[in-house]
Scaffold this active site. Structure first.
Site, PDB file in Angstrom:
ATOM      1  N   ARG A  22      44.582  12.918 -40.977  1.00  0.00           N
ATOM      2  CA  ARG A  22      44.278  14.277 -41.453  1.00  0.00           C
ATOM      3  C   ARG A  22      42.868  14.227 -42.023  1.00  0.00           C
ATOM      4  O   ARG A  22      42.631  13.556 -43.032  1.00  0.00           O
ATOM      5  CB  ARG A  22      45.280  14.714 -42.519  1.00  0.00           C
ATOM      6  CG  ARG A  22      44.873  16.001 -43.221  1.00  0.00           C
ATOM      7  CD  ARG A  22      45.993  16.632 -43.999  1.00  0.00           C
ATOM      8  NE  ARG A  22      46.989  17.210 -43.112  1.00  0.00           N
ATOM      9  CZ  ARG A  22      47.969  18.008 -43.519  1.00  0.00           C
ATOM     10  NH1 ARG A  22      48.095  18.333 -44.788  1.00  0.00           N
ATOM     11  NH2 ARG A  22      48.845  18.485 -42.657  1.00  0.00           N
ATOM     12  N   HIS A  52      45.788  22.254 -35.689  1.00  0.00           N
ATOM     13  CA  HIS A  52      46.970  21.572 -36.264  1.00  0.00           C
ATOM     14  C   HIS A  52      48.046  21.510 -35.164  1.00  0.00           C
ATOM     15  O   HIS A  52      49.088  22.149 -35.258  1.00  0.00           O
ATOM     16  CB  HIS A  52      47.454  22.358 -37.480  1.00  0.00           C
ATOM     17  CG  HIS A  52      48.398  21.612 -38.370  1.00  0.00           C
ATOM     18  ND1 HIS A  52      48.718  20.277 -38.189  1.00  0.00           N
ATOM     19  CD2 HIS A  52      49.109  22.020 -39.468  1.00  0.00           C
ATOM     20  CE1 HIS A  52      49.566  19.904 -39.131  1.00  0.00           C
ATOM     21  NE2 HIS A  52      49.820  20.944 -39.909  1.00  0.00           N
ATOM     22  N   GLN A  76      51.943  20.819 -35.779  1.00  0.00           N
ATOM     23  CA  GLN A  76      52.699  21.916 -36.380  1.00  0.00           C
ATOM     24  C   GLN A  76      53.260  22.858 -35.317  1.00  0.00           C
ATOM     25  O   GLN A  76      54.416  23.290 -35.383  1.00  0.00           O
ATOM     26  CB  GLN A  76      51.779  22.704 -37.334  1.00  0.00           C
ATOM     27  CG  GLN A  76      52.448  23.895 -37.972  1.00  0.00           C
ATOM     28  CD  GLN A  76      53.537  23.480 -38.950  1.00  0.00           C
ATOM     29  OE1 GLN A  76      53.289  22.663 -39.825  1.00  0.00           O
ATOM     30  NE2 GLN A  76      54.734  24.043 -38.823  1.00  0.00           N
ATOM     31  N   ASP A 127      50.073  32.231 -42.662  1.00  0.00           N
ATOM     32  CA  ASP A 127      49.732  30.959 -43.302  1.00  0.00           C
ATOM     33  C   ASP A 127      48.903  31.289 -44.541  1.00  0.00           C
ATOM     34  O   ASP A 127      48.483  32.444 -44.731  1.00  0.00           O
ATOM     35  CB  ASP A 127      48.952  30.080 -42.297  1.00  0.00           C
ATOM     36  CG  ASP A 127      48.665  28.678 -42.818  1.00  0.00           C
ATOM     37  OD1 ASP A 127      49.296  28.256 -43.821  1.00  0.00           O
ATOM     38  OD2 ASP A 127      47.797  27.998 -42.239  1.00  0.00           O
ATOM     39  N   CYS A 161      53.974  27.633 -41.780  1.00  0.00           N
ATOM     40  CA  CYS A 161      53.967  26.163 -41.701  1.00  0.00           C
ATOM     41  C   CYS A 161      54.220  25.509 -43.047  1.00  0.00           C
ATOM     42  O   CYS A 161      54.591  24.332 -43.098  1.00  0.00           O
ATOM     43  CB  CYS A 161      52.649  25.676 -41.105  1.00  0.00           C
ATOM     44  SG  CYS A 161      51.214  25.999 -42.161  1.00  0.00           S
ATOM     45  N   ARG A 166      59.429  19.339 -37.961  1.00  0.00           N
ATOM     46  CA  ARG A 166      58.259  18.465 -37.953  1.00  0.00           C
ATOM     47  C   ARG A 166      58.696  17.023 -37.696  1.00  0.00           C
ATOM     48  O   ARG A 166      58.042  16.284 -36.972  1.00  0.00           O
ATOM     49  CB  ARG A 166      57.505  18.544 -39.295  1.00  0.00           C
ATOM     50  CG  ARG A 166      56.820  19.868 -39.589  1.00  0.00           C
ATOM     51  CD  ARG A 166      55.711  20.204 -38.598  1.00  0.00           C
ATOM     52  NE  ARG A 166      54.671  19.196 -38.538  1.00  0.00           N
ATOM     53  CZ  ARG A 166      53.659  19.074 -39.397  1.00  0.00           C
ATOM     54  NH1 ARG A 166      53.517  19.935 -40.380  1.00  0.00           N
ATOM     55  NH2 ARG A 166      52.745  18.124 -39.237  1.00  0.00           N
TER      56      ARG A 166
HETATM   57  N1   CP Z   1      52.593  22.210 -42.637  1.00  0.00           N
HETATM   58  C1   CP Z   1      51.977  21.075 -43.025  1.00  0.00           C
HETATM   59  O1   CP Z   1      51.225  20.439 -42.277  1.00  0.00           O
HETATM   60  O2   CP Z   1      52.315  20.683 -44.279  1.00  0.00           O
HETATM   61  P1   CP Z   1      51.621  19.530 -45.120  1.00  0.00           P
HETATM   62  O3   CP Z   1      50.234  19.980 -45.475  1.00  0.00           O
HETATM   63  O4   CP Z   1      52.494  19.391 -46.338  1.00  0.00           O
HETATM   64  O5   CP Z   1      51.587  18.276 -44.304  1.00  0.00           O
HETATM   65  N1  NVA Z   2      45.870  26.255 -42.851  1.00  0.00           N
HETATM   66  C1  NVA Z   2      46.405  25.316 -43.814  1.00  0.00           C
HETATM   67  C2  NVA Z   2      47.520  24.537 -43.216  1.00  0.00           C
HETATM   68  C3  NVA Z   2      48.188  23.570 -44.164  1.00  0.00           C
HETATM   69  C4  NVA Z   2      49.286  22.805 -43.502  1.00  0.00           C
HETATM   70  C5  NVA Z   2      45.299  24.405 -44.299  1.00  0.00           C
HETATM   71  O1  NVA Z   2      44.502  23.965 -43.477  1.00  0.00           O
HETATM   72  O2  NVA Z   2      45.229  24.126 -45.506  1.00  0.00           O
END
Ligand code: CP
Ligand code: NVA
Length: 313
Positions: free
Chosen positions: A110, A137, A140, A228, A267, A295
């Site tokens: 990440r 992402h 997801q 989101d 998500c 997930r």
């Molecule tokens: N939806 C998602 O990716 O959650 P996290 O940020 O908790 O991994």
């Molecule tokens: N759009 C959000 C998703 C988190 C899982 C972010 O990037 O923070």
């Protein structure tokens, strides 16, 4: 590493890199692994494999589902934070990729910079999985499609509405729409509209994606409504964003425009009272916790895919 060997690595960087049969096979594997787990069976597909996980930013679901998923498949994980690695002291991403490739069997990362993700994958001789960048992402959306199809069947032909910010999760939904055959109606404010890259992906999906600034237009007759957070990791000017996005809150009035048996997804993490009201996210149409559970199953199938395992023993 020869060029041929490099090309044979199965990275999982963006849904747009993969074709429909491959993504369908991963979803089928996810469903089969879920069924097996419910029967108490844990096929040891990845025995003795080690997955390194690098988190430059926070995570609950991605972190835990990959960790638990890898263990259920018989493998092991290394949880690394970007801050604790020499990456934070300017070791290059490509040197880091070459070193990791000598120690572990795959990397899930990440990292906000999508360019850094691509550099890592380009230099690695092991599979790299995108656990979220500021641009996409993909993991997801595999769980999202799995969840929709468990509740309502084949997503092709379904009308999906996205309401809110034009962010990384939407970008991967745009990629998915080009592949899975659903429609996608996007309601975003002009001030926070799609980037040039996203507009190009929207155009590539043909007439199945429409963009409006009116949430009611996007949600009319929708089978699935998704939103989101209004402030993604790395976003600046949070207060300004919240003000601009205020008319894009998913509430009961908006859900009343949708199809009678519509679903709601997010998500997570969610901010009740901002992008969605409690009445919707905690209401009867919401499947957010099935989505979160999936997930795990989707992640396991993605892991099997990158390790070259296409069917269960
Ligand atoms: N939806 C998602 O990716 O959650 P996290 O940020 O908790 O991994
Ligand atoms: N759009 C959000 C998703 C988190 C899982 C972010 O990037 O923070």
């Amino acid at each position: 590493m020869t060029e041929t060997a490099q090309h044979s690595i199965r990275h999982f960087l963006d849904l747009s890199d993969l074709d429909a049969p491959t993504l369908r096979a991963i979803l089928d594997m996810a469903g089969a692994l879920k069924e097996r787990l419910k029967k108490g069976e844990r096929p040891q597909l990845l025995k003795d494999k080690v997955l390194a996980m690098i988190f430059e930013r926070e995570s609950t679901r991605t972190r835990i589902s990959f960790d638990v998923g890898m263990r259920q498949l018989g493998g092991e994980t290394l949880m690394l934070s970007g801050r604790e690695m020499q990456l934070s002291r300017e070791e290059t991403v490509s040197d880091t990729a070459r070193v990791l490739s000598r120690f572990v069997d795959a990397v899930m990362i990440r990292i906000l910079s999508h360019d850094d993700l691509l550099e890592l994958a380009g230099a690695a001789s092991i599979p790299v999985i995108n656990g979220l960048t500021h641009l996409s992402h993909p993991c997801q959306i595999m769980a999202d499609i799995m969840t929709y199809e468990e509740h309502r069947g084949d997503i092709s032909g379904a009308r999906v509405a996205w309401v809110g910010d034009a962010n990384n999760v939407l970008a991967s939904w745009i990629h998915a729409t080009a592949i899975f055959g659903n429609r996608l109606h996007i309601a975003v404010p002009d001030a926070l509209g799609p980037s040039q890259g996203m507009l190009a992906d929207i155009a590539a999906a043909g007439d199945r994606i429409e963009v409006t600034n009116d949430p009611r237009d996007a949600c009319a007759g929708a089978d699935l409504v998704i939103t989101d957070t209004w402030v993604s990791m790395g976003d600046k000017e949070a207060d300004k964003r919240r003000k601009i996005l205020e008319p894009y809150r998913v509430d009961d009035a908006l859900m009343a425009c949708t199809a009678p048996d519509s679903l709601f997804m997010h998500c997570l993490p969610a901010h009740r009272g901002d992008e969605v009201t409690s009445s919707v996210i905690d209401g009867p149409k919401s499947v957010v916790f099935d989505e979160a559970e999936n997930r795990l199953h989707a992640q396991k199938a993605i892991l099997a895919h990158v390790f070259g395992i296409d069917r269960l023993p």
